[in-house]
Write an enzyme that holds these catalytic residues in place. Structure first.
Site, mmCIF file in Angstrom:
data_model
loop_
_atom_site.group_PDB
_atom_site.id
_atom_site.type_symbol
_atom_site.label_atom_id
_atom_site.label_comp_id
_atom_site.label_asym_id
_atom_site.label_seq_id
_atom_site.Cartn_x
_atom_site.Cartn_y
_atom_site.Cartn_z
ATOM 1 N N ARG A 76 0.801 -1.226 0.000
ATOM 2 C CA ARG A 76 0.000 0.000 0.000
ATOM 3 C C ARG A 76 0.832 1.273 0.000
ATOM 4 N NH1 ARG A 76 -3.208 -1.721 5.177
ATOM 5 N NH2 ARG A 76 -1.149 -2.640 5.479
ATOM 6 N N SER A 77 1.823 1.377 0.906
ATOM 7 C CA SER A 77 2.511 2.678 1.001
ATOM 8 C C SER A 77 3.395 2.997 -0.208
ATOM 9 C CB SER A 77 3.262 2.834 2.327
ATOM 10 O OG SER A 77 4.226 1.837 2.510
ATOM 11 N N ASP A 91 -5.655 -4.139 3.273
ATOM 12 C CA ASP A 91 -4.365 -4.774 3.000
ATOM 13 C C ASP A 91 -4.540 -5.825 1.897
ATOM 14 O OD1 ASP A 91 -1.989 -6.085 3.017
ATOM 15 O OD2 ASP A 91 -1.963 -6.490 5.175
HETATM 16 P P1 4NP Z 1 1.596 -3.659 3.105
HETATM 17 O O1 4NP Z 1 1.175 -5.188 2.942
HETATM 18 O O2 4NP Z 1 1.530 -3.342 4.590
HETATM 19 O O3 4NP Z 1 0.543 -2.930 2.340
HETATM 20 O O4 4NP Z 1 2.982 -3.491 2.521
HETATM 21 C C1 4NP Z 1 1.767 -6.220 3.669
HETATM 22 C C2 4NP Z 1 3.035 -6.646 3.368
HETATM 23 C C3 4NP Z 1 3.604 -7.667 4.099
HETATM 24 C C4 4NP Z 1 2.897 -8.269 5.111
HETATM 25 C C5 4NP Z 1 1.627 -7.838 5.438
HETATM 26 C C6 4NP Z 1 1.065 -6.795 4.715
HETATM 27 N N1 4NP Z 1 3.461 -9.341 5.828
HETATM 28 O O5 4NP Z 1 2.806 -9.893 6.727
HETATM 29 O O6 4NP Z 1 4.633 -9.714 5.579
#
Ligand code: 4NP
Length: 154
Positions: free
Chosen positions: A13-14, A121
């Site tokens: 997302r970011s 997410d």
């Molecule tokens: P983000 O998504 O927060 O949008 O970059 C995710 C990336 C990795 C994980 C969870 C959400 N993870 O659990 O590794």
């Protein structure tokens, strides 16, 4: 002015939010610098998720050279606006920062006037979920860039 986009892993997302808001700010010739970070260090040094890279590229935005990093205490001094992608990220940012730094931290969709909602997410989702996140961030970033332009002219 400096802007930081924050999510959990800084690979979905970011980095999308960074690339999308950068495009909107450039269209308005607003001289903001923009970066992104994650609340966890699990993906530090990694490029964005390939699904995020592809959905951005399909929309003319290159995020392929970004690298994940974890939020650090110094970010709360460096950045004027720190945007959390969801309410968990927001809570984590509040607990990492001092009371006088809290005013810099905002929930992104709320700041955009889209309600106190999370950017979902998409990590465990599919290509369609990434497209939905892209559309949501694009809508929010249009609002946010207009708001920053207005604040600058006040
Ligand atoms: P983000 O998504 O927060 O949008 O970059 C995710 C990336 C990795 C994980 C969870 C959400 N993870 O659990 O590794």
């Amino acid at each position: 002015m400096k802007i930081l986009m924050v999510c959990l892993g800084n690979i979905c997302r970011s980095p999308l939010a960074e690339g999308i808001l950068r495009k909107h700010l450039e269209l308005l010739h607003l001289p903001y610098s923009i970066d992104s970070a994650g609340t966890i260090n699990y993906h530090s040094g990694s490029a964005p998720d390939s699904r995020a890279i592809h959905v951005a590229a399909d929309n003319g935005i290159d995020i392929s050279r970004l690298a994940s990093r974890q939020v650090s205490k110094s970010d709360f001094e460096k950045f004027d606006y720190i945007f959390a992608m969801d309410r968990n990220n927001y809570k984590d940012l509040i607990s990492l920062s001092s009371r006088e730094q809290h005013k810099r931290i905002h929930l992104y969709l709320d700041f955009a006037g889209l309600g106190q909602k999370d950017v979902p997410d998409p990590y465990y989702g599919n290509r369609e979920n990434f497209e939905e996140v892209f559309e949501l961030l694009d809508r929010a970033s249009l609002q946010v860039s207009a708001k920053l332009l207005k604040n600058k002219n006040l």
